[in-house]
Scaffold this active site. Structure first.
Site, PDB file in Angstrom:
ATOM      1  N   GLY A 113       0.844  -1.194   0.000  1.00  0.00           N
ATOM      2  CA  GLY A 113       0.000   0.000   0.000  1.00  0.00           C
ATOM      3  C   GLY A 113       0.873   1.234   0.000  1.00  0.00           C
ATOM      4  O   GLY A 113       1.101   1.871  -1.028  1.00  0.00           O
ATOM      5  N   ARG A 114       1.433   1.539   1.167  1.00  0.00           N
ATOM      6  CA  ARG A 114       2.314   2.693   1.324  1.00  0.00           C
ATOM      7  C   ARG A 114       3.408   2.719   0.260  1.00  0.00           C
ATOM      8  O   ARG A 114       3.715   3.767  -0.310  1.00  0.00           O
ATOM      9  CB  ARG A 114       2.946   2.625   2.721  1.00  0.00           C
ATOM     10  CG  ARG A 114       3.884   3.753   3.053  1.00  0.00           C
ATOM     11  CD  ARG A 114       4.727   3.421   4.285  1.00  0.00           C
ATOM     12  NE  ARG A 114       3.959   2.859   5.365  1.00  0.00           N
ATOM     13  CZ  ARG A 114       3.416   3.581   6.352  1.00  0.00           C
ATOM     14  NH1 ARG A 114       3.574   4.879   6.369  1.00  0.00           N
ATOM     15  NH2 ARG A 114       2.739   2.982   7.321  1.00  0.00           N
ATOM     16  N   ARG A 116      -0.505  11.725  10.565  1.00  0.00           N
ATOM     17  CA  ARG A 116       0.630  10.863  10.898  1.00  0.00           C
ATOM     18  C   ARG A 116       1.609  11.477  11.912  1.00  0.00           C
ATOM     19  O   ARG A 116       2.033  10.797  12.849  1.00  0.00           O
ATOM     20  CB  ARG A 116       1.389  10.442   9.640  1.00  0.00           C
ATOM     21  CG  ARG A 116       0.588   9.549   8.702  1.00  0.00           C
ATOM     22  CD  ARG A 116       1.462   8.959   7.600  1.00  0.00           C
ATOM     23  NE  ARG A 116       2.370   7.959   8.136  1.00  0.00           N
ATOM     24  CZ  ARG A 116       3.677   8.152   8.305  1.00  0.00           C
ATOM     25  NH1 ARG A 116       4.240   9.308   7.982  1.00  0.00           N
ATOM     26  NH2 ARG A 116       4.424   7.191   8.814  1.00  0.00           N
ATOM     27  N   CYS A 143      -6.886  23.500  17.335  1.00  0.00           N
ATOM     28  CA  CYS A 143      -6.701  23.805  18.762  1.00  0.00           C
ATOM     29  C   CYS A 143      -6.273  22.570  19.541  1.00  0.00           C
ATOM     30  O   CYS A 143      -7.007  22.062  20.412  1.00  0.00           O
ATOM     31  CB  CYS A 143      -7.974  24.412  19.332  1.00  0.00           C
ATOM     32  SG  CYS A 143      -8.270  26.081  18.741  1.00  0.00           S
ATOM     33  N   TYR A 185      -1.814   7.274   3.715  1.00  0.00           N
ATOM     34  CA  TYR A 185      -2.283   7.591   5.059  1.00  0.00           C
ATOM     35  C   TYR A 185      -2.275   9.093   5.318  1.00  0.00           C
ATOM     36  O   TYR A 185      -1.990   9.544   6.420  1.00  0.00           O
ATOM     37  CB  TYR A 185      -1.458   6.832   6.110  1.00  0.00           C
ATOM     38  CG  TYR A 185      -1.465   5.348   5.848  1.00  0.00           C
ATOM     39  CD1 TYR A 185      -2.625   4.605   6.043  1.00  0.00           C
ATOM     40  CD2 TYR A 185      -0.343   4.706   5.337  1.00  0.00           C
ATOM     41  CE1 TYR A 185      -2.657   3.245   5.757  1.00  0.00           C
ATOM     42  CE2 TYR A 185      -0.365   3.344   5.053  1.00  0.00           C
ATOM     43  CZ  TYR A 185      -1.520   2.623   5.267  1.00  0.00           C
ATOM     44  OH  TYR A 185      -1.555   1.270   4.971  1.00  0.00           O
TER      45      TYR A 185
END
Length: 422
Positions: free
Chosen positions: A277-278, A314, A344, A373
């Site tokens: 995937g990545r 991430r 915030c 991601y």
């Protein structure tokens, strides 16, 4: 063909597209993905697998954009899914159901039924309860499901604890001892054909040793099953190949990765499945964001961007490093910043004490390595609309997700005007 990378292109361009003009047209925050870089990664892995009966099933969770999935379909890839939503994304992008595998520890009955109706290739089964559920639901439908047992080999992937999945304390898979009992009871399954093995030990793996150890344990179990008369038609070796997020990251070459698979599974004549995937998309993506202001604090200077942790989670979730560079062709003096967003939360921080070329309000900044991601984990926290996404391809670009409007964000919400009792 060797395509230019972000390191060899001028910092104002990516895949031949002028990023300053792109941000001016579509606004920021803006995700931009290089189709050329994705195709290059796919081609490199396919070349390493040449001559093997292997199917690459792209892990949809990394980036489920329809345009990205269409690139995968055009290259002949399948999909590794973990929800009914990802199943529909893959199917609508043109990925055939016979190239789809369904992973994940929490498949519910509706999702199992939907996958059976679609005719997916197989389920990667994570618990005995799930195996019984698939047997029951397939029986109700008069269908036969193909399944692989996910082995937890108790191997440390040497990666971040939150993306390690192959240790005994992780929630994924079952022990070899339990899997052995499943195969010994195969004859009791009337609607599930249990004929596959699956292993996945984690993500962002930069060493071959965890792969070698995990596959050796799976291979020994496969040979045991073979000798006991249990057919094994497929072995899914998972994914997890790491990418370069920062200087010093040494990644695994596809040929070296495949060599470990060939060595460990020598003699296996079934089909191999891989779930990258990545590896296929991370370095193909950048997040473009503008500097809102420089805040001079007592102890440090803050570079405040219009992108935030809701756009890219991430760094907040994993303390992950992403290279951050101004989109500028000019030389600038260095400055030290904490790079933050407007949400915030103190956790809304992309980098601390990061040395960068000096920036000013309005400057365009690029956060690299965000193709995986990034948008797929984004939220509307602080009522911030989801960012727009564009696909780049050799000097041209296409909008593949328009920026979310406030009305779209609020759709589905309503006043409590229809009260009921149960």
């Amino acid at each position: 063909m060797n395509l230019p990378t972000m390191d060899t292109l001028p910092s104002t361009h990516f895949d031949g597209v002028d990023l300053l003009a792109l941000a001016g047209r579509h606004g920021t925050p803006l995700y931009a993905y290089s189709a050329s870089a994705i195709r290059q990664r796919i081609a490199g892995l396919q070349l390493a697998l040449h001559g093997m009966d292997a199917t690459i099933c792209y892990a949809v969770k990394a980036n489920g954009s329809r345009a990205i999935l269409e690139l995968m379909a055009q290259a002949g890839l399948g999909a590794d899914i973990v929800s009914a939503g990802e199943l529909q994304r893959a199917l609508r992008a043109g990925i055939p159901p016979e190239r789809i595998v369904f992973s994940g520890v929490g498949k519910n009955d509706d999702e199992i039924g939907e996958a059976l109706a679609a005719g997916i290739q197989r389920f990667n089964v994570e618990s005995l309860d799930e195996l019984h559920a698939i047997e029951r639901i397939a029986g109700e439908r008069g269908a036969t499901a193909r399944a692989a047992v996910r082995i937890n080999p108790d191997v440390d992937a040497l990666t971040h604890a939150k993306i390690s999945t192959g240790k005994s304390e992780n929630k994924f898979g079952v022990s070899i001892a339990e899997a052995r009992r499943w195969f010994d009871a195969r004859a009791t399954l009337r609607h599930v054909r249990l004929d596959g093995l699956h292993v996945h030990i984690g993500s962002q793996i930069l060493s071959l040793e965890p792969y070698r150890l995990a596959l050796q344990r799976v291979a020994a179990f496969w040979r045991e099953l073979r000798d006991a008369g249990h057919p094994v038609a497929s072995i899914d070796v998972g994914g997890g190949l790491g990418v370069r997020y920062r200087d010093g990251d040494v990644t695994i070459a596809p040929a070296d990765y495949v060599a470990v698979i060939r060595e460990a599974l020598a003699g296996f004549d079934g089909r191999l499945l891989l779930e990258p995937g990545r590896y296929l998309v991370a370095e193909a993506g950048v997040l473009l964001t503008r500097v809102l202001r420089i805040k001079h604090g007592e102890a440090r200077d803050f570079l405040v961007l219009d992108a935030a942790m809701n756009d890219l989670a991430r760094p907040s979730l994993y303390d992950a490093w992403h290279d951050i560079v101004p989109v500028s062709g000019e030389a600038r003096p260095q400055a030290i910043y904490d790079v933050v967003g407007p949400v915030c939360e103190t956790g809304d921080t992309f980098a601390q004490a990061r040395a960068l070329p000096a920036c000013a309000a309005g400057d365009l900044v690029m956060i690299r390595g965000t193709g995986a991601y990034g948008a797929s984990m984004a939220s509307t926290y602080n009522s911030r609309p989801l960012a727009a996404e564009v696909l780049l391809d050799h000097g041209r670009h296409a909008l593949i997700r328009r920026r979310q409007t406030l009305d779209e964000m609020l759709a589905g919400e309503q006043s409590a005007s229809q009260w009921e009792t149960t």
